[in-house]
Design a protein around this motif. Structure first.
Motif, PDB file in Angstrom:
ATOM      1  N   UNK A   1       0.835  -1.203   0.000  1.00  0.00           N
ATOM      2  CA  UNK A   1       0.000   0.000   0.000  1.00  0.00           C
ATOM      3  C   UNK A   1       0.873   1.258   0.000  1.00  0.00           C
ATOM      4  N   UNK A   2       1.947   1.225   0.778  1.00  0.00           N
ATOM      5  CA  UNK A   2       2.862   2.381   0.831  1.00  0.00           C
ATOM      6  C   UNK A   2       3.563   2.563  -0.521  1.00  0.00           C
ATOM      7  N   UNK A   3       3.935   1.443  -1.173  1.00  0.00           N
ATOM      8  CA  UNK A   3       4.529   1.543  -2.525  1.00  0.00           C
ATOM      9  C   UNK A   3       3.526   2.158  -3.494  1.00  0.00           C
ATOM     10  N   UNK A   4       2.253   1.766  -3.383  1.00  0.00           N
ATOM     11  CA  UNK A   4       1.205   2.352  -4.242  1.00  0.00           C
ATOM     12  C   UNK A   4       1.115   3.862  -4.029  1.00  0.00           C
ATOM     13  N   UNK A   5       1.096   4.271  -2.747  1.00  0.00           N
ATOM     14  CA  UNK A   5       0.982   5.701  -2.430  1.00  0.00           C
ATOM     15  C   UNK A   5       2.200   6.474  -2.938  1.00  0.00           C
ATOM     16  N   UNK A   6       3.375   5.849  -2.844  1.00  0.00           N
ATOM     17  CA  UNK A   6       4.592   6.514  -3.327  1.00  0.00           C
ATOM     18  C   UNK A   6       4.520   6.705  -4.845  1.00  0.00           C
ATOM     19  N   UNK A   7       4.065   5.678  -5.563  1.00  0.00           N
ATOM     20  CA  UNK A   7       3.965   5.767  -7.018  1.00  0.00           C
ATOM     21  C   UNK A   7       2.966   6.854  -7.428  1.00  0.00           C
ATOM     22  N   UNK A   8       1.786   6.839  -6.794  1.00  0.00           N
ATOM     23  CA  UNK A   8       0.758   7.843  -7.125  1.00  0.00           C
ATOM     24  C   UNK A   8       1.285   9.246  -6.830  1.00  0.00           C
ATOM     25  N   UNK A   9       1.912   9.414  -5.665  1.00  0.00           N
ATOM     26  CA  UNK A   9       2.432  10.737  -5.271  1.00  0.00           C
ATOM     27  C   UNK A   9       3.504  11.218  -6.237  1.00  0.00           C
ATOM     28  N   UNK A  10       4.394  10.315  -6.652  1.00  0.00           N
ATOM     29  CA  UNK A  10       5.459  10.699  -7.595  1.00  0.00           C
ATOM     30  C   UNK A  10       4.869  11.105  -8.942  1.00  0.00           C
TER      31      UNK A  10
ATOM     32  N   UNK B   1      -0.684  10.367 -16.715  1.00  0.00           N
ATOM     33  CA  UNK B   1      -1.027   9.293 -17.666  1.00  0.00           C
ATOM     34  C   UNK B   1      -0.455   7.939 -17.219  1.00  0.00           C
ATOM     35  N   UNK B   2       0.585   7.968 -16.386  1.00  0.00           N
ATOM     36  CA  UNK B   2       1.219   6.717 -15.952  1.00  0.00           C
ATOM     37  C   UNK B   2       0.767   6.273 -14.564  1.00  0.00           C
ATOM     38  N   UNK B   3      -0.168   6.991 -13.976  1.00  0.00           N
ATOM     39  CA  UNK B   3      -0.493   6.777 -12.561  1.00  0.00           C
ATOM     40  C   UNK B   3      -1.048   5.377 -12.283  1.00  0.00           C
ATOM     41  N   UNK B   4      -1.726   4.777 -13.274  1.00  0.00           N
ATOM     42  CA  UNK B   4      -2.312   3.449 -13.053  1.00  0.00           C
ATOM     43  C   UNK B   4      -1.320   2.315 -13.317  1.00  0.00           C
ATOM     44  N   UNK B   5      -0.158   2.635 -13.877  1.00  0.00           N
ATOM     45  CA  UNK B   5       0.779   1.587 -14.342  1.00  0.00           C
ATOM     46  C   UNK B   5       1.219   0.637 -13.225  1.00  0.00           C
ATOM     47  N   UNK B   6       1.542   1.181 -12.056  1.00  0.00           N
ATOM     48  CA  UNK B   6       2.158   0.343 -11.013  1.00  0.00           C
ATOM     49  C   UNK B   6       1.338   0.229  -9.731  1.00  0.00           C
ATOM     50  N   UNK B   7       0.065   0.626  -9.781  1.00  0.00           N
ATOM     51  CA  UNK B   7      -0.786   0.500  -8.586  1.00  0.00           C
ATOM     52  C   UNK B   7      -1.345  -0.918  -8.527  1.00  0.00           C
ATOM     53  N   UNK B   8      -1.116  -1.588  -7.402  1.00  0.00           N
ATOM     54  CA  UNK B   8      -1.620  -2.954  -7.210  1.00  0.00           C
ATOM     55  C   UNK B   8      -2.763  -2.902  -6.225  1.00  0.00           C
ATOM     56  N   UNK B   9      -3.976  -3.218  -6.681  1.00  0.00           N
ATOM     57  CA  UNK B   9      -5.140  -3.185  -5.791  1.00  0.00           C
ATOM     58  C   UNK B   9      -5.069  -4.339  -4.793  1.00  0.00           C
ATOM     59  N   UNK B  10      -5.518  -4.057  -3.562  1.00  0.00           N
ATOM     60  CA  UNK B  10      -5.498  -5.051  -2.482  1.00  0.00           C
ATOM     61  C   UNK B  10      -6.952  -5.382  -2.118  1.00  0.00           C
ATOM     62  N   UNK B  11      -7.244  -6.652  -1.886  1.00  0.00           N
ATOM     63  CA  UNK B  11      -8.622  -7.096  -1.596  1.00  0.00           C
ATOM     64  C   UNK B  11      -9.581  -6.590  -2.661  1.00  0.00           C
TER      65      UNK B  11
END
Length: 341
Positions: A314-323, A331-341
């Protein structure tokens, strides 16, 4: 068995981990302050509420990590044996990363205090600041690490060779190999569902590291025998997959080996030819699936491991979105977000 703590963790996991709806809202944010405002309605709110504008990505990650550390410390305070030992094992990976960070930074003449700020708080130990004085593996062990939980893992690392980037990376992977094998042995002694589920999760971690070691060592001075020595002695790929990975000379050969193993076929199917950077993300997606499955069984310790790993994702997701938001790369914001549950 730690039933009270297990119930707490299950409740927190289901109620406080960010949902797909949260991520969709976060991906719409136009600034880091928007992200902070959205997170204020979650359990991260109290940790971010006093942070002044302008915010930085590092601040968001730091505060979210602080929440994870507080939760971990609460669990550790409440735990009795053997759960307390199990929880301590979870932090050893961060300890190894911190040791490598300090030693590498010192080699490149970085300031020790600056390096300590970058260390993961779950992997801190009393004598970590004195790592900077060591010039070879033997000194590193004798002066610092002999009193830490990592001491038993150093038996294969102790040489008199001077520390350089290659030796440090070999040290990291040798320590990780010893750590994963030791953690796996400890989980087997616990038996029951803990042994069964942790065996699968740790085997996945060992296999992922074997793939990463292979890809990262292609084109380096590392010999095939040295490469093979860095693979953990368990996992789905052990031993025949390791024999094949040890002789791979490019990523397509790695793909050829991994496609023989059904659980990993889907991971490599998602990665186009030549796109090795997407491999990490495909592994994270598979890991999250396996971690979520740990919550399907009752009365075992693997939920603690799974919860901490899911929080880290979750913290990696937040870091990616924030960056992406900070660098105007929406345009790249969805590339590396991993949904949980």
């Amino acid at each position: 068995m730690g039933g009270y703590l297990e119930a707490i963790v299950r409740g927190i996991a289901r109620s406080s981990l960010l949902t797909a709806a949260d991520y969709n809202n976060l991906c719409q944010c136009e600034s880091l302050d928007d992200i902070k405002m959205h997170l204020s309605a979650t359990e991260y709110g109290p940790y971010l509420q006093n942070e002044p504008s302008p915010l930085h990505t590092t601040t968001i990650v730091e505060k979210c990590t602080l929440k994870l550390v507080d939760e971990y410390k609460h669990m550790l305070c409440q735990a009795t044996e053997p759960l307390s030992t199990f929880l301590e094992y979870i932090t050893y990976g961060h300890m190894i990363d911190n040791v490598v960070l300090i030693v590498t930074g010192t080699l490149h003449e970085r300031d020790v205090h600056e390096l300590l700020d970058k260390c993961h708080p779950l992997g801190m130990f009393d004598s970590i600041a004195t790592l900077a004085v060591a010039t070879n593996m033997r000194e590193l062990y004798r002066l610092v690490l002999v009193d830490t939980p990592l001491a038993p893992y150093f038996s294969e690392c102790i040489t008199s060779e001077d520390l350089d980037d290659m030796n440090i990376e070999i040290m990291r992977n040798t320590l990780y190999k010893a750590y994963l094998e030791d953690f796996n042995r400890f989980c087997q002694t616990l038996g029951g569902a803990t042994a069964e589920i942790m065996s699968d999760l740790l085997a996945f971690e060992a296999d992922r590291r074997a793939v990463n070691i292979t890809i990262n060592s292609i084109g380096t001075e590392l010999t095939r025998d040295d490469r093979r020595k860095l693979y953990s002695n368990f996992g789905l790929l052990y031993p025949y997959g390791h024999e094949e990975l040890a002789i791979c000379e490019d990523i397509e050969q790695v793909r050829g080996v991994m496609e023989k193993y059904p659980p990993y076929q889907s991971i490599f199917a998602k990665v186009s030819y030549g796109e090795s950077q997407l491999l990490d993300n495909a592994f994270y997606v598979e890991e999250v699936k396996r971690l979520c499955l740990a919550f399907e069984q009752q009365f075992h310790y693997a939920v603690f491991f799974a919860y901490i790993r899911l929080r880290e994702q979750e913290i990696r997701n937040l870091m990616w979105i924030s960056e992406c938001v900070a660098q105007n790369q929406k345009s790249r914001v969805h590339d590396s977000v991993v949904f949980i549950f």
